[in-house]
Design an enzyme around this catalytic site. Structure first.
Site, PDB file in Angstrom:
ATOM      1  N   LYS A  85       0.839  -1.192   0.000  1.00  0.00           N
ATOM      2  CA  LYS A  85       0.000   0.000   0.000  1.00  0.00           C
ATOM      3  C   LYS A  85       0.878   1.247   0.000  1.00  0.00           C
ATOM      4  O   LYS A  85       1.604   1.517   0.946  1.00  0.00           O
ATOM      5  CB  LYS A  85      -0.900   0.055   1.235  1.00  0.00           C
ATOM      6  N   GLU A 137      10.469  14.984  15.818  1.00  0.00           N
ATOM      7  CA  GLU A 137      10.788  15.003  14.391  1.00  0.00           C
ATOM      8  C   GLU A 137       9.909  16.053  13.702  1.00  0.00           C
ATOM      9  O   GLU A 137       8.690  15.986  13.770  1.00  0.00           O
ATOM     10  CB  GLU A 137      10.485  13.615  13.821  1.00  0.00           C
TER      11      GLU A 137
END
Lengths: 315, 480
Positions: B182, B387
């Site tokens: 996917k 992050e």
């Protein structure tokens, strides 16, 4: 004009200064130069770059077979690179051997080129293997004959054996000889220095000793003006300007034969030292065959097609 | 023209034909979908195509096709035959490189220079590399008869769509697994073009299946009982959800998650190249890189010199049209990601970080963020811990090598680190102390299919690439 304030010219002061310079990482420098080589210069920017590159060419003949006739033809070509188009700028300088300077000067003066500088290669070019009195005499000769630029070679033997003081001293003496009469370009012959660390060190020695320009190569040794070598030298003049407020020029010589090569050099200048260096007073390209390729590309940009090589002159 | 300004040099998009609508790739064929969502070009906001939102029934079909291909063809095929298909795919990727590069740039927003010079060549290299392993697995250190897992579910992120596909599919096929992959919701186009490559290479039907859609499709894949192994690259948050879902299911799992890579510049570094490495570390791919060097640690004595040079260098970064061959920094991949970057940058300002960006004009359409640095950041700042996944660098300092290591390791992540020093002994010492899966010395963001990639701590489980990466697709190979 010359500042010896950073070093006092002694071997130890030079060595101490050179130790403060950061090293050059070979892989990183080559990667950066290669990346800048991918810049795509099109349309108006290409026209601009070609025009600029023509004005930066040190049109050169350095052959044993050079004759007054050959040199006169070169001078005419340098002053009017395209006889059919007066909008083409003249080249940056004419570069010849010492004994051809007076021929070049007389001819240029007679055809309205008295402003065009004449560069003489000097100090026992290309090897530099002669005694100092010979080198001094060589340079004096060229200046007396009317050279306005002196392209001297450094003593690579002295450099490679770590006698940096000697290298410095020679440049300093030649610079004093040049005085206000001639610009001094110092040829590092990077192909013999081999490492980028050496190129950086030699650049600083030359700049500290009074060079107006630092030049890659004689054109007699390969590799010559490779992109990473020019990158390291451009970094050196950029950082030297930060340090002293003085802008030193760079001359890339040897192996630059095509318009593409020349434009890559201009991209290096633009993105390393900066746009202030994008003029013939601070960047030159030593070449012979390059000029005709630039002229052909210039015609192509204007006319949309490539002309036969017979539309540019072979001198 | 009075200055050397580069004229636009756009790559032609004529080389790709994007269909108005894409189905799913199941059992070697494109299957029309029912529900669709738009895929847009993040650099312009222009709609590129309609992508199918796969249903649970579609995922079922894909898994079934993969199972059947595994049992009937792929597991029975001689390994050298498997290699033949991988080599074929690799060659087709090279032949169609320009097409893939242009499509990747249109769909993802990354500069064409990067998709052309990095993403596509590396994707082909991964197939070539793993093709070589396919018939030599008994020499890879996993016993004399290594066995594949069977059907592998793979979920990949939007930052390197084709490259992450290659990292996933190439080792899975080389070791004899079949795949249901996917792609990320916002970047499905190169995966769908890859499906065409599978057809062109005459890969047996069902060996590779591609289902598109949002997180619900990923969840259906993760929770599907017909899947033997899950390989996921993406955020740590989603990684944790997957780890919980897979627990007790008997499925094998590899995770490649987030990072907050420390890029450490010692005072004896080659400064000019270190500055290049800093720029490459954080501004490559707009900072949408899990292993980005997003925390810069500079030794105090050279802080001003390095930051000064970094600013000069950043002023040369060319931001704008990703299709222009001279662009260095492209578009942010989505509105959602741009929002996340803005949120963390606002935090950084509030926490007292000193923000700086060079003068640059950002395009008016699409999603953009200027290259940005924060100086005066400390370990306590959120922008030093979380992050950002954008072109934003946090700059910290250290006094001694020991302190550099302590700061570098003081993070929940452990994916990458960089060391800049001209002193070999220091580099070796530091690389032994750093707790990160990938450590670069005097370079950054260098990838090679032969080099294993993966993280410590919250940066993930398992390795991808190299001999170690093969283990992730071999039964028991993870525990070697």
């Amino acid at each position: 004009m010359i500042t010896y304030s950073i070093v006092d010219g002694t071997e130890s002061s030079l060595k101490n200064f050179l130790k403060t310079l950061p090293g050059v990482d070979q892989v990183g420098a080559e990667a950066r130069a290669a990346m800048l080589g991918t810049r795509s210069i099109k349309a108006a920017s290409k026209n601009y770059a070609i025009e600029l590159a023509i004005s930066m060419v040190d049109l050169t003949t350095l052959e044993g077979a050079d004759t007054p006739g050959k040199v006169r033809a070169l001078c005419s070509k340098g002053l009017r690179p395209d006889p059919t188009d007066a909008t083409v700028p003249h080249v940056g300088a004419i570069c010849v051997y010492n004994d051809m300077v007076s021929t070049a000067r007389q001819h240029l003066d007679s055809i309205g080129g008295s402003d065009l500088p004449i560069a003489a290669v000097s100090t026992a070019f290309p090897s530099g293997r002669a005694s100092m009195p010979v080198k001094i005499h060589d340079t004096q000769d060229a200046i007396d004959a009317g050279a306005t630029e002196i392209d001297m070679v450094i003593d690579r033997g002295a450099f490679l054996s770590g006698r940096f003081g000697e290298v410095f001293e020679e440049i300093k003496i030649i610079k004093e000889l040049c005085g206000d009469r001639a610009h001094l370009k110092v040829i590092l012959e990077t192909g013999e220095l081999v490492t980028y660390d050496n190129v950086r060190k030699a650049s600083y020695i030359a700049m500290l000793a009074g060079a107006d320009f630092i030049k890659t190569s004689t054109g007699k040794v390969t590799p010559a003006a490779t992109a990473p070598v020019v990158l390291v030298m451009l970094e050196a003049v950029r950082d030297y300007y930060e340090l002293t407020g003085t802008r030193i020029g760079v001359k890339a010589a040897g192996g630059i034969r095509t318009t593409k090569d020349a434009i890559k050099q201009l991209v290096l200048v633009n993105e390393t030292a900066g746009p202030e260096w994008l003029n013939p007073a601070l960047f030159r390209i030593g070449a012979s065959a390059l000029l005709n390729d630039l002229l052909q590309q210039r015609m192509k940009m204007r006319e949309g097609r490539y002309a036969s090589p017979n539309y540019v002159t072979i001198d | 023209m009075s200055a050397f300004e580069y004229a636009p040099a756009p790559e032609s998009r004529a080389v790709v034909s994007i269909e108005p609508e894409y189905g799913l790739f199941i059992n070697g064929k494109f299957v029309k979908g029912k529900k669709h969502f738009p895929s847009i070009n993040p650099a312009t906001g222009e709609k590129l195509s309609n992508i199918t939102q796969a249903s649970n029934a579609d995922v079922d079909k894909a898994v079934l096709a993969a199972r059947s291909a595994y049992q009937k063809t792929w597991s029975k095929m001689a390994p050298a035959q498997r290699a033949k298909y991988l080599y074929r795919i690799a060659r087709i990727l090279q032949e169609r490189a320009r097409e893939f590069a242009v499509l990747e740039t249109l769909d993802n927003g990354k500069p064409i220079r990067e998709s052309r010079d990095v993403d596509v060549p590396l994707a082909a290299a991964h197939f070539f590399y793993h093709a070589g392993w396919a018939d030599k697995l008994q020499h890879a250190g996993f016993g004399s008869a290594p066995k594949p897992h069977g059907v592998v579910g793979q979920i990949i992120p939007w930052n390197f769509p084709l490259l992450m596909l290659a990292w996933k599919i190439a080792p899975a096929l080389a070791t004899g697994n079949t795949v249901v992959l996917k792609p990320a919701e916002s970047t499905s186009l190169t995966a769908l073009l890859f499906a065409q490559v599978c057809q062109q290479a005459e890969l047996p039907a069902g060996v590779v299946n591609i289902v598109t859609g949002d997180g619900a499709v990923g969840a259906a894949l993760v929770n599907h009982p017909g899947i033997d192994k899950i390989a996921f690259t993406g955020s740590t948050d989603v990684g944790k959800i997957i780890a919980r879902s897979v627990a007790h299911s008997g499925k094998s799992l590899t995770l490649e998650l987030g990072g907050k890579g420390a890029n450490i510049v010692f005072e004896d570094a080659a400064i000019d190249e270190a500055v290049e490495g800093i720029v490459n570390g954080i501004f490559f791919n707009q900072g949408h890189v899990c292993c980005a060097g997003s925390r810069l640690l500079i030794q105090e004595g050279i802080h001003d010199e390095v930051v000064g040079k970094l600013k000069v260098r950043m002023a040369k970064i060319r931001v704008g049209d990703p299709m222009d061959k001279n662009t260095d920094l492209g578009a942010i991949n989505s509105a959602e990601q741009l929002m996340k970057i803005n949120e963390l940058v606002d935090y950084g300002k509030k926490e007292g970080g000193e923000i700086w960006s060079p003068q640059c004009t950002l395009p008016s359409k699409g999603f953009w963020f200027a290259p940005t640095i924060f100086s005066g950041v400390t370990q306590a700042h959120r922008i030093a811990r979380e992050e950002i996944f954008g072109p934003v660098l946090s700059i910290l300092t250290f006094r001694t090598p020991q302190e550099a290591i302590e700061k570098a390791n003081n993070t929940p992540f452990g994916l990458s680190a960089g060391i800049w020093s001209e002193k070999g002994s220091r580099t070796l010492w530091a690389s032994n102390q750093l707790k990160a899966g990938v450590i670069w010395a005097n370079t950054f963001n260098k990838f090679d299919p032969a080099s294993p990639f993966g993280g410590y701590k919250e940066s993930g489980w398992g390795r991808e690439g190299g001999r170690h990466g093969l283990g992730s697709y071999i039964k028991g190979g993870d525990h070697e």
